[in-house]
Motif scaffolding. Structure first.
Motif, PDB file in Angstrom:
ATOM      1  N   ASN A  14       0.839  -1.186   0.000  1.00 43.55           N
ATOM      2  CA  ASN A  14       0.000   0.000   0.000  1.00 43.55           C
ATOM      3  C   ASN A  14       0.878   1.243   0.000  1.00 43.55           C
ATOM      4  OD1 ASN A  14      -1.881   1.995   0.294  1.00 43.55           O
ATOM      5  ND2 ASN A  14      -3.006   0.969   1.934  1.00 43.55           N
ATOM      6  N   SER A  15       1.120   1.802  -1.193  1.00 39.74           N
ATOM      7  CA  SER A  15       2.036   2.928  -1.321  1.00 39.74           C
ATOM      8  C   SER A  15       1.468   4.204  -0.726  1.00 39.74           C
ATOM      9  CB  SER A  15       2.383   3.156  -2.796  1.00 39.74           C
ATOM     10  OG  SER A  15       1.207   3.425  -3.537  1.00 39.74           O
ATOM     11  N   SER A  16       0.149   4.235  -0.404  1.00 36.79           N
ATOM     12  CA  SER A  16      -0.447   5.428   0.193  1.00 36.79           C
ATOM     13  C   SER A  16      -0.115   5.546   1.669  1.00 36.79           C
ATOM     14  CB  SER A  16      -1.969   5.415   0.011  1.00 36.79           C
ATOM     15  OG  SER A  16      -2.555   4.360   0.760  1.00 36.79           O
ATOM     16  N   ASN A  17       0.453   4.497   2.260  1.00 37.46           N
ATOM     17  CA  ASN A  17       0.828   4.533   3.670  1.00 37.46           C
ATOM     18  C   ASN A  17       2.266   4.999   3.830  1.00 37.46           C
ATOM     19  OD1 ASN A  17      -1.668   3.616   4.545  1.00 37.46           O
ATOM     20  ND2 ASN A  17      -1.051   1.467   4.556  1.00 37.46           N
ATOM     21  N   ALA A  18       2.454   6.029   4.646  1.00 44.22           N
ATOM     22  CA  ALA A  18       3.812   6.484   4.965  1.00 44.22           C
ATOM     23  C   ALA A  18       4.406   5.649   6.091  1.00 44.22           C
ATOM     24  CB  ALA A  18       3.791   7.959   5.352  1.00 44.22           C
ATOM     25  N   ILE A  19       3.537   5.180   6.994  1.00 44.24           N
ATOM     26  CA  ILE A  19       3.982   4.409   8.160  1.00 44.24           C
ATOM     27  C   ILE A  19       3.047   3.223   8.343  1.00 44.24           C
ATOM     28  CG2 ILE A  19       4.320   4.450  10.674  1.00 44.24           C
ATOM     29  CD1 ILE A  19       4.794   7.486  10.427  1.00 44.24           C
ATOM     30  N   GLU A  20       3.628   2.047   8.603  1.00 39.70           N
ATOM     31  CA  GLU A  20       2.833   0.864   8.942  1.00 39.70           C
ATOM     32  C   GLU A  20       3.444   0.197  10.167  1.00 39.70           C
ATOM     33  OE1 GLU A  20       2.992  -1.042   5.084  1.00 39.70           O
ATOM     34  OE2 GLU A  20       0.912  -0.501   4.706  1.00 39.70           O
ATOM     35  N   VAL A  21       2.649   0.084  11.203  1.00 39.88           N
ATOM     36  CA  VAL A  21       3.071  -0.527  12.459  1.00 39.88           C
ATOM     37  C   VAL A  21       2.419  -1.897  12.538  1.00 39.88           C
ATOM     38  CG1 VAL A  21       3.023  -0.313  14.979  1.00 39.88           C
ATOM     39  CG2 VAL A  21       3.329   1.727  13.552  1.00 39.88           C
ATOM     40  N   SER A  44      -1.020  -2.378  16.177  1.00 41.26           N
ATOM     41  CA  SER A  44      -0.903  -2.271  14.721  1.00 41.26           C
ATOM     42  C   SER A  44      -1.754  -1.101  14.243  1.00 41.26           C
ATOM     43  CB  SER A  44      -1.392  -3.553  14.035  1.00 41.26           C
ATOM     44  OG  SER A  44      -0.618  -4.673  14.399  1.00 41.26           O
ATOM     45  N   PHE A  45      -1.189  -0.291  13.360  1.00 41.20           N
ATOM     46  CA  PHE A  45      -1.940   0.782  12.714  1.00 41.20           C
ATOM     47  C   PHE A  45      -1.127   1.284  11.533  1.00 41.20           C
ATOM     48  CE2 PHE A  45       0.536   2.884  16.078  1.00 41.20           C
ATOM     49  CZ  PHE A  45       1.154   3.928  15.382  1.00 41.20           C
ATOM     50  N   ASP A  46      -1.770   2.043  10.658  1.00 43.40           N
ATOM     51  CA  ASP A  46      -1.051   2.661   9.549  1.00 43.40           C
ATOM     52  C   ASP A  46      -1.337   4.159   9.535  1.00 43.40           C
ATOM     53  OD1 ASP A  46      -3.405   3.273   7.770  1.00 43.40           O
ATOM     54  OD2 ASP A  46      -3.579   1.100   7.791  1.00 43.40           O
ATOM     55  N   VAL A  47      -0.415   4.898   8.937  1.00 46.36           N
ATOM     56  CA  VAL A  47      -0.552   6.350   8.786  1.00 46.36           C
ATOM     57  C   VAL A  47      -0.390   6.653   7.303  1.00 46.36           C
ATOM     58  CG1 VAL A  47       0.305   8.618   9.449  1.00 46.36           C
ATOM     59  CG2 VAL A  47       0.434   6.715  11.088  1.00 46.36           C
ATOM     60  N   LYS A  48      -1.378   7.315   6.727  1.00 40.02           N
ATOM     61  CA  LYS A  48      -1.351   7.604   5.297  1.00 40.02           C
ATOM     62  C   LYS A  48      -0.398   8.751   4.975  1.00 40.02           C
ATOM     63  CE  LYS A  48      -6.120   6.045   4.621  1.00 40.02           C
ATOM     64  NZ  LYS A  48      -6.263   5.541   6.005  1.00 40.02           N
ATOM     65  N   PRO A  76      12.350  -3.001  18.810  1.00 41.63           N
ATOM     66  CA  PRO A  76      11.161  -3.699  19.312  1.00 41.63           C
ATOM     67  C   PRO A  76      11.503  -5.095  19.811  1.00 41.63           C
ATOM     68  CG  PRO A  76      11.182  -3.700  16.917  1.00 41.63           C
ATOM     69  CD  PRO A  76      12.329  -2.836  17.350  1.00 41.63           C
ATOM     70  N   THR A  77      10.713  -5.571  20.754  1.00 35.51           N
ATOM     71  CA  THR A  77      10.856  -6.950  21.222  1.00 35.51           C
ATOM     72  C   THR A  77      10.307  -7.917  20.170  1.00 35.51           C
ATOM     73  OG1 THR A  77      10.590  -6.193  23.507  1.00 35.51           O
ATOM     74  CG2 THR A  77      10.298  -8.555  23.092  1.00 35.51           C
ATOM     75  N   GLU A  78       9.172  -7.554  19.611  1.00 32.64           N
ATOM     76  CA  GLU A  78       8.571  -8.317  18.512  1.00 32.64           C
ATOM     77  C   GLU A  78       7.885  -7.343  17.566  1.00 32.64           C
ATOM     78  OE1 GLU A  78       6.052 -11.643  19.408  1.00 32.64           O
ATOM     79  OE2 GLU A  78       7.199 -12.185  21.199  1.00 32.64           O
ATOM     80  N   GLY A  79       7.527  -7.847  16.370  1.00 30.21           N
ATOM     81  CA  GLY A  79       6.870  -7.004  15.386  1.00 30.21           C
ATOM     82  C   GLY A  79       7.844  -6.024  14.770  1.00 30.21           C
ATOM     83  N   THR A  80       7.312  -5.112  13.965  1.00 33.70           N
ATOM     84  CA  THR A  80       8.175  -4.124  13.326  1.00 33.70           C
ATOM     85  C   THR A  80       7.333  -2.934  12.892  1.00 33.70           C
ATOM     86  OG1 THR A  80       9.965  -3.857  11.714  1.00 33.70           O
ATOM     87  CG2 THR A  80       7.987  -5.002  10.952  1.00 33.70           C
ATOM     88  N   ALA A  81       7.991  -1.990  12.235  1.00 32.44           N
ATOM     89  CA  ALA A  81       7.316  -0.855  11.614  1.00 32.44           C
ATOM     90  C   ALA A  81       8.011  -0.572  10.296  1.00 32.44           C
ATOM     91  CB  ALA A  81       7.354   0.369  12.520  1.00 32.44           C
ATOM     92  N   VAL A  82       7.237  -0.165   9.310  1.00 27.46           N
ATOM     93  CA  VAL A  82       7.767   0.191   8.003  1.00 27.46           C
ATOM     94  C   VAL A  82       7.546   1.685   7.810  1.00 27.46           C
ATOM     95  CG1 VAL A  82       7.590  -0.187   5.516  1.00 27.46           C
ATOM     96  CG2 VAL A  82       7.292  -2.105   7.091  1.00 27.46           C
ATOM     97  N   LYS A 232      -1.773  -1.146  24.721  1.00 25.73           N
ATOM     98  CA  LYS A 232      -2.644  -1.722  23.698  1.00 25.73           C
ATOM     99  C   LYS A 232      -3.437  -0.627  22.983  1.00 25.73           C
ATOM    100  CE  LYS A 232      -3.303  -6.253  25.892  1.00 25.73           C
ATOM    101  NZ  LYS A 232      -2.654  -7.023  24.809  1.00 25.73           N
ATOM    102  N   LEU A 233      -3.739  -0.875  21.717  1.00 25.94           N
ATOM    103  CA  LEU A 233      -4.568   0.043  20.954  1.00 25.94           C
ATOM    104  C   LEU A 233      -6.028  -0.155  21.361  1.00 25.94           C
ATOM    105  CD1 LEU A 233      -4.685   2.108  18.596  1.00 25.94           C
ATOM    106  CD2 LEU A 233      -5.041   0.171  17.071  1.00 25.94           C
ATOM    107  N   VAL A 234      -6.660   0.928  21.828  1.00 25.93           N
ATOM    108  CA  VAL A 234      -8.035   0.852  22.312  1.00 25.93           C
ATOM    109  C   VAL A 234      -9.028   1.205  21.217  1.00 25.93           C
ATOM    110  CG1 VAL A 234      -9.664   1.658  24.058  1.00 25.93           C
ATOM    111  CG2 VAL A 234      -7.238   1.454  24.633  1.00 25.93           C
ATOM    112  N   THR A 235      -8.742   2.277  20.477  1.00 25.19           N
ATOM    113  CA  THR A 235      -9.622   2.680  19.384  1.00 25.19           C
ATOM    114  C   THR A 235      -8.846   3.541  18.410  1.00 25.19           C
ATOM    115  OG1 THR A 235     -11.834   3.547  18.853  1.00 25.19           O
ATOM    116  CG2 THR A 235     -10.503   4.833  20.396  1.00 25.19           C
ATOM    117  N   LEU A 236      -9.393   3.678  17.186  1.00 26.19           N
ATOM    118  CA  LEU A 236      -8.720   4.451  16.147  1.00 26.19           C
ATOM    119  C   LEU A 236      -9.767   4.965  15.178  1.00 26.19           C
ATOM    120  CD1 LEU A 236      -5.491   3.430  14.222  1.00 26.19           C
ATOM    121  CD2 LEU A 236      -7.454   4.332  13.004  1.00 26.19           C
ATOM    122  N   GLY A 237      -9.636   6.237  14.775  1.00 29.15           N
ATOM    123  CA  GLY A 237     -10.536   6.784  13.778  1.00 29.15           C
ATOM    124  C   GLY A 237     -10.498   8.294  13.756  1.00 29.15           C
TER     125      GLY A 237
END
Length: 267
Positions: A14-21, A44-48, A76-82, A232-237
């Protein structure tokens, strides 16, 4: 495959995302006899591209730890970000060329003038003298610091130091900007002026992640917000959608309703 062995190509589609967690975790070893501290616990979340994204949470929720991982200051202990297509685990050099950070504490030199501080950081980015002068002139005028630019930063008010801190972070025209509580300590007039400035930066198609304890700041500026609590992520929008979903009048009421805590309250 373990969660830490992320297939990088999967997250570049998804090239429209600048950041992907992606399932990001950071655990710190507890003291003897105590459990590990799960500062970030599988978010996990993304930033356009071109989005102003708010990261909210009470003290100790994991906001600054998340920012530090995205900037390459923590592993990070686990996971990554792009970030801009580059994995922070594998391509940190390329990530750092795309980003800039405005930290919580003002990172300016008190015995340099405002202009000298900006020029110093421009030199750190190996910018040309002509470009540094051009950018310094532009930035100082945008935040009304031009008249004070010849004074040493030690004589600046707390709010002026915060503004200078923001200008220093922008000298290299970063594609992605991290603002960690940039308006703390500013009086209401200066804070509003700084909000306008941050909005103008976003309108240049720069991607911004903002952490703040001023909920009204996030409501006014952010395209979307993520609320995290206990790692933890509780909500997003979008703020308006979250307010409608929870049938409340403002974003702070959303925050209180889903976390049960005021944003300045510690764990």
């Amino acid at each position: 495959m373990s969660k830490s062995e992320i297939n990088e190509s999967k997250f570049k589609s998804n090239s429209s995302n600048a950041i992907e967690v992606i399932d990001l975790k950071k655990h710190f070893s507890g003291k003897k006899g105590l459990d590990d501290v799960k500062a970030v616990d599988g978010i996990s979340f993304d930033v356009k591209q071109g989005e102003l994204f708010g990261l909210l949470g009470p003290n100790g929720a994991g906001k600054t730890t998340t920012i530090n991982i995205l900037c390459g200051l923590l592993k990070p202990t686990e996971g990554t970000a792009v970030i801009g297509g580059y994995d922070v685990r594998k391509n940190l050099k390329e990530v750092k060329e795309l980003i800039s950070v405005c930290p919580q504490e003002a990172a300016v030199f008190p015995f340099l003038t405002g202009r000298e501080n900006i020029e110093y950081f421009g030199n750190m980015h190996l910018m040309s003298k002509e470009k540094i002068k051009e950018r310094a002139e532009e930035l100082l005028k945008l935040l009304d610091l031009y008249e004070a630019s010849k004074r040493k930063a030690k004589h600046y008010s707390g709010g002026m130091k915060r503004q200078l801190n923001l200008l220093v972070a922008l000298i290299n025209e970063p594609n992605i900007l991290f603002l960690d509580e940039p308006t703390v300590g500013m009086d209401p007039r200066v804070r509003r002026k700084t909000w306008e400035f941050i909005g103008s930066v976003k309108n240049q198609n720069r991607t911004i992640i903002l952490t703040t304890h001023y909920i009204e700041e996030a409501e006014a500026l952010c395209d979307r917000v993520a609320i995290i609590d206990y790692g933890k992520l509780v909500t997003l929008g979008p703020p308006k959608e979250l307010m409608a979903e929870h049938e409340v009048n403002n974003l702070e009421e959303v925050f209180l309703k889903i976390t049960g805590r005021r944003i300045l309250e510690g764990i």
